[in-house]
Structures are given as C-alpha cells and as structure tokens.
Design a protein around this motif. Structure first.
Motif, PDB file in Angstrom:
ATOM      1  N   SER A  54       7.674   0.189   4.361  1.00 55.72           N
ATOM      2  CA  SER A  54       7.178   1.324   5.148  1.00 55.72           C
ATOM      3  C   SER A  54       8.126   1.590   6.306  1.00 55.72           C
ATOM      4  O   SER A  54       8.986   0.748   6.628  1.00 55.72           O
ATOM      5  N   GLY A  55       7.925   2.732   6.965  1.00 57.12           N
ATOM      6  CA  GLY A  55       8.711   3.039   8.158  1.00 57.12           C
ATOM      7  C   GLY A  55       8.407   2.041   9.269  1.00 57.12           C
ATOM      8  O   GLY A  55       9.306   1.610   9.990  1.00 57.12           O
ATOM      9  N   LYS A  56       7.117   1.672   9.400  1.00 53.55           N
ATOM     10  CA  LYS A  56       6.777   0.721  10.469  1.00 53.55           C
ATOM     11  C   LYS A  56       7.360  -0.653  10.176  1.00 53.55           C
ATOM     12  O   LYS A  56       7.773  -1.370  11.096  1.00 53.55           O
ATOM     13  N   CYS A  82       3.584   8.672  16.434  1.00 60.72           N
ATOM     14  CA  CYS A  82       2.741   8.014  15.445  1.00 60.72           C
ATOM     15  C   CYS A  82       2.262   6.657  15.995  1.00 60.72           C
ATOM     16  O   CYS A  82       3.048   5.926  16.611  1.00 60.72           O
ATOM     17  N   VAL A  85       4.207   3.322  15.736  1.00 56.83           N
ATOM     18  CA  VAL A  85       5.386   2.964  16.537  1.00 56.83           C
ATOM     19  C   VAL A  85       5.033   1.856  17.538  1.00 56.83           C
ATOM     20  O   VAL A  85       5.684   0.800  17.531  1.00 56.83           O
ATOM     21  N   LEU A 129      10.371  14.242  15.926  1.00 59.07           N
ATOM     22  CA  LEU A 129       9.028  14.535  15.429  1.00 59.07           C
ATOM     23  C   LEU A 129       9.011  15.865  14.684  1.00 59.07           C
ATOM     24  O   LEU A 129       9.527  16.865  15.189  1.00 59.07           O
ATOM     25  N   ASP A 153      13.959   7.420  15.422  1.00 61.82           N
ATOM     26  CA  ASP A 153      12.792   7.457  14.546  1.00 61.82           C
ATOM     27  C   ASP A 153      12.869   8.766  13.756  1.00 61.82           C
ATOM     28  O   ASP A 153      12.414   9.813  14.202  1.00 61.82           O
ATOM     29  N   ALA A 155      11.477   9.138  10.875  1.00 61.78           N
ATOM     30  CA  ALA A 155      10.433   9.012   9.848  1.00 61.78           C
ATOM     31  C   ALA A 155      10.080  10.377   9.270  1.00 61.78           C
ATOM     32  O   ALA A 155       9.852  10.515   8.071  1.00 61.78           O
ATOM     33  N   GLN A 156      10.040  11.387  10.134  1.00 67.04           N
ATOM     34  CA  GLN A 156       9.627  12.733   9.686  1.00 67.04           C
ATOM     35  C   GLN A 156      10.826  13.666   9.513  1.00 67.04           C
ATOM     36  O   GLN A 156      10.640  14.875   9.443  1.00 67.04           O
ATOM     37  N   SER A 177      10.990   7.295   6.932  1.00 68.77           N
ATOM     38  CA  SER A 177       9.794   6.877   6.188  1.00 68.77           C
ATOM     39  C   SER A 177       9.776   7.657   4.879  1.00 68.77           C
ATOM     40  O   SER A 177      10.074   8.857   4.863  1.00 68.77           O
ATOM     41  N   LYS A 182       5.548  12.700   3.983  1.00 68.41           N
ATOM     42  CA  LYS A 182       6.899  12.869   4.523  1.00 68.41           C
ATOM     43  C   LYS A 182       7.709  13.822   3.629  1.00 68.41           C
ATOM     44  O   LYS A 182       7.222  14.301   2.625  1.00 68.41           O
ATOM     45  N   GLY A 189       7.013   3.547   2.079  1.00 62.03           N
ATOM     46  CA  GLY A 189       8.360   2.972   2.025  1.00 62.03           C
ATOM     47  C   GLY A 189       9.126   3.333   3.283  1.00 62.03           C
ATOM     48  O   GLY A 189       8.756   4.266   3.996  1.00 62.03           O
ATOM     49  N   TYR A 343      -1.251  14.012  16.110  1.00 62.44           N
ATOM     50  CA  TYR A 343      -1.919  12.774  16.514  1.00 62.44           C
ATOM     51  C   TYR A 343      -3.029  13.117  17.496  1.00 62.44           C
ATOM     52  O   TYR A 343      -2.856  13.965  18.356  1.00 62.44           O
TER      53      TYR A 343
HETATM   54  C1  PLP Z   1       7.108   9.515  13.822  1.00 58.21           C
HETATM   55  C2  PLP Z   1       6.741   8.391  12.914  1.00 58.21           C
HETATM   56  N1  PLP Z   1       7.263   7.178  13.140  1.00 58.21           N
HETATM   57  C3  PLP Z   1       6.979   6.135  12.341  1.00 58.21           C
HETATM   58  C4  PLP Z   1       6.141   6.276  11.260  1.00 58.21           C
HETATM   59  C5  PLP Z   1       5.834   5.083  10.401  1.00 58.21           C
HETATM   60  O1  PLP Z   1       6.172   5.316   9.078  1.00 58.21           O
HETATM   61  P1  PLP Z   1       5.305   4.675   7.872  1.00 58.21           P
HETATM   62  O2  PLP Z   1       4.046   5.456   7.743  1.00 58.21           O
HETATM   63  O3  PLP Z   1       6.186   4.795   6.689  1.00 58.21           O
HETATM   64  O4  PLP Z   1       5.029   3.277   8.255  1.00 58.21           O
HETATM   65  C6  PLP Z   1       5.586   7.509  10.983  1.00 58.21           C
HETATM   66  C7  PLP Z   1       4.665   7.685   9.852  1.00 58.21           C
HETATM   67  O5  PLP Z   1       3.790   8.479   9.800  1.00 58.21           O
HETATM   68  C8  PLP Z   1       5.889   8.608  11.827  1.00 58.21           C
HETATM   69  O6  PLP Z   1       5.371   9.809  11.582  1.00 58.21           O
END
Ligand code: PLP
Length: 424
Positions: A54-56, A82, A85, A129, A153, A155-156, A177, A182, A189, A343
């Motif tokens: 995952s991204g996290k 998110c 983070v 973002l 970051d 992710a998006q 992410s 996404k 992932g 959010y």
């Molecule tokens: C801005 C941002 N950072 C980090 C993440 C974490 O990614 P993941 O959902 O793949 O863990 C997300 C996921 O929604 C995100 O939108």
C-alpha cells in the motif's frame, strides 16, 4: 437504495486480461516483479523502485529507513491529508508535526512551513493532493538549509507532471499509491521511487526485512478487485453505494495495516499499467476540460488553482460555505453524481491522536474539510454527466449570489434528462 445511473467519485477499472495476469502472478511472481520494476524505472526515469502492499506501507518503509540513519525524529505533514499519512509516521516510531495548508492550492502553507521546520525535522511529506502539484522548488528552499528531506506524497498523482517532470520524482524520494480510487489500481499497493543511491540503500535495508502478505490476504485483495471491477460501473454502482456497512468513501484512522512486499498477484494485476495509466489520464484531461469550459465564470473564484496544465484525480472546488458543501453533497448523493468531499476533518481533529496537537488551529485545513468538494473526472463520466453535475454545482453556488455555470441549462432540466445511450 435507488436503482439508477450512479457515478463513483473515482474509477480505474481493470480489464478481464488484467485479472488473468493477476492470477498468473501466483506462479510467475519473480519475473513479473522484475519486469514491473524495470518498466517503472524507465517510464518515470528513476534509478530505484520498491513495490509494497500500500501507499502507507511505502511511506512507513521510507520513514523507517530514514530513521535508522538519523537522530532526527520529527516528520512534518500537511494538516489536511489522508489519515494514512500520520498513521504511517507513527508506525515508523516518529513524531507527527503538522503544517497548515493553503486551501487555494492544496499545497503546504509556505510561511507556516518556514516557522515549523527545525533541527529535529527528519523529513517533510509534501502533498500532490488530487494531482495538484506542490511547489517543490520553494519547499526545497525551506528544507535544504535545515537538512530536512523531501518525501513526495504522490499517492494521488501517479502519471501527473509539473514543469515537464513527473510528480513523485522531484523531491528526495517519493511514493505512489495503486490503491482503490487512485489513477491506477491493483486493489491496494504502493510504489517507492528515488534517484538517490543513499536513500535507496536505507529503504533497501528495511525492504529486505519485510515479509510477503499471508496468502489469504492476497487472495482477499484479488476477490475485492474482481468484485469492484464489475460494481464500479455506473449502471451497478448504486448497489455498493446503497449498502451503508461497506462504508464506501469513508476515511478512517488506523495503524494496524500490513507493511509487506507487493505479492505476485498484485504485480500481475498491474501488467498493463502503462496503457491503463495513459488512458485514465487522457479521459481525465478531457473531462476536466469539459468542466472548465462549462464552469468558466466560477473558475477563478471556486476552482482550486485551475491551471490548464494540471491533471487532477478529481476536480477540486472550494464551496463558499460548509452548508453549501453539505447541501451539494447530499443532492449529488441522491442523484448519483459522484460529487463528494475529500477528508472529513483536519489531522489535528482525528480523535485517536488529537491530544498530540493541543489546541493549535489550522485554518487552511479546517476550510478544506468544511468546504472542499470534488467532481469526478474518470472514464465513465460522459458529457451528459458533466452537464448534470454543472447544473447542480451551479445551483448551490447561485444560492451564494455567484453564477458559475454560464452555459449550463437549469438544474431540473438537466438533472432529469435521460442519460444518452453513448454513456461510457
Ligand atoms: C494523499 C494520500 N497519501 C497516502 C495515501 C495512502 O495510500 P494507500 O491507501 O495506498 O495506503 C493515500 C491513500 O488514499 C492518499 O490519498
């Protein structure tokens, strides 16, 4: 639950052949993984790539790697981002420090950032973002003098560029992410990218110690992807959207997520990733342009930094008041228009961790959680949908005395028009 065309806020559907290569990944994990890593290196012009669950998990791994090589313990993150983070920062055993954001760009508030960095700042997590590019050169000018690293970051923002360079590759290290909602999805992932040999070495040490996810979790992800592939279509999305316990679109704070290497099935699901990403971006560029054309009179006032060059995941609109946002989201939900907030609260108000931030206020983050809405841009959004969405958005902005949608027909007219058969 109303049986009607219902747009999801985001959609990056997989084709049948992706599901087949996903299943094949069970037996060809190693070669699939090497191919994916090498394709990502070439596409994004980066030297080092790591694939995670995952991204996290990607952010946690980066931070654990950096932590092992430094005595610094603070990580600055946006006060509106998110919830994963801060949970990744805490999972890495580091301290979360918030920096307010600029609600008109979604970037960090640079003045606040200057006041927040210090000798204990290990890294700054910089947001892109919704694909809105953060000002990396300006942030570098603040980070470098104090020796803080920039983690992008993205992710998006996979596949988005600024000044001709991929977002995610402009800081010291970045991550994407490939989770639900996404630009490109494998169910869940994450991907770490960097050109720094030193940082890659720190991450590699951590990565080497990671296990694979248990097989049941891997198969569970595949099943979710298969189900989502069908239900994400606007003809069927009313079904999951009408089941409250699925909690679609809900943002929750939790830190018991797995930090594992990406498995062969997820890698297999990504085997046609380049074509899917390019196509997903093409659709979003086109739909974004349609919105900008129709919303032109409101653009300057309500769209977040509406530069032509930006490639958004969803189109951000800052409503004049929280009441208008609530009313718009409620109307959009009833009519299945795919408009939603992002959010629900600033990071400082997440109940599990609010005590860490005392009574400090983050006005930019509060404005975004109260007033930000996003319009869908994915491949299922038709020109008719754009008309319907503009009409509703226009109606709620008109209530504040502003008229955003000069060439949109009246709300009732457009909303109840039959969706054309050419709907994708
Ligand atoms: C801005 C941002 N950072 C980090 C993440 C974490 O990614 P993941 O959902 O793949 O863990 C997300 C996921 O929604 C995100 O939108």
């Amino acid at each position: 639950m109303k049986m009607q065309r219902h747009l999801p806020p985001t959609a990056a559907p997989l084709a049948f052949r992706d599901l087949v290569t996903g299943a094949l990944g069970l037996v060809c994990a190693g070669s699939f993984q090497r191919t994916l890593e090498s394709e990502i290196k070439t596409f994004f012009d980066v030297k080092h790539v790591f694939l995670l669950t995952s991204g996290k998990a990607a952010l946690t791994t980066i931070l654990r790697g950096l932590k092992a090589d430094s005595s610094r313990r603070q990580v600055i993150i946006p006060a509106y981002t998110c919830f994963s983070v801060p949970s990744a920062v805490l999972k890495a055993g580091l301290e979360v420090v918030l920096c307010d954001v600029d609600p008109h760009t979604l970037d960090l508030n640079l003045q606040r950032l200057r006041e927040t960095v210090g000798p204990d700042t290990l890294a700054i997590v910089v947001p892109h973002l919704l694909g809105q590019p953060a000002d990396i050169p300006a942030i570098r000018g603040i980070a470098e003098p104090v020796g803080a690293l920039i983690i992008e970051d993205a992710a998006q923002a996979m596949g988005c560029k600024s000044e001709g360079r991929w977002l995610g590759t402009q800081g010291d290290i970045g991550f994407f992410s490939v989770g639900r909602g996404k630009n490109l999805s494998a169910g869940s992932g994450g991907v770490i990218v960097t050109n720094s040999a030193r940082l890659a070495e720190s991450v590699r040490r951590e990565y080497a110690s990671l296990a694979s996810e248990p097989i049941m979790a891997i198969i569970g992800n595949l099943l979710k992807v298969v189900v989502a592939t069908f239900l994400i279509h606007p003809k069927l999305y009313w079904i999951p959207a009408g089941i409250p316990f699925l909690g679609l679109g809900e943002t929750k704070f939790y830190s018991d997520f797995p930090v594992c290497r990406m498995d062969g099935i997820r890698v297999g699901l990504l085997s046609s990733w380049r074509g899917r990403l390019v196509e997903s971006n093409r659709c979003r560029v086109q739909t974004r342009r349609s919105f900008l054309d129709r919303l032109s009179r409101a653009a300057e006032r309500f769209l977040v930094h509406p530069s032509e060059a930006v490639l958004n995941l969803r189109l951000p609109v800052l409503m004049p008041t929280a009441q208008q946002k609530e009313a718009l989201c409620a109307a959009a939900k009833i009519n299945g228009l795919g408009i939603s907030g992002l959010y629900p609260a600033p990071i400082s108000k997440i109940s599990d961790i609010a005590a860490m931030f005392g009574s400090r206020r983050y006005p930019g983050a509060e404005a975004l959680s109260a007033r930000l809405v996003t319009l869908p841009l994915h491949r299922f959004v038709t020109e008719t949908d754009v008309d319907r969405i503009c009409a509703v958005v226009g109606q709620y902005l008109e209530e504040s005395g502003e008229t955003p949608a000069q060439d949109c027909r009246s709300h009732e007219d457009v909303l109840h028009r039959k969706v054309s058969p050419s709907a994708r």
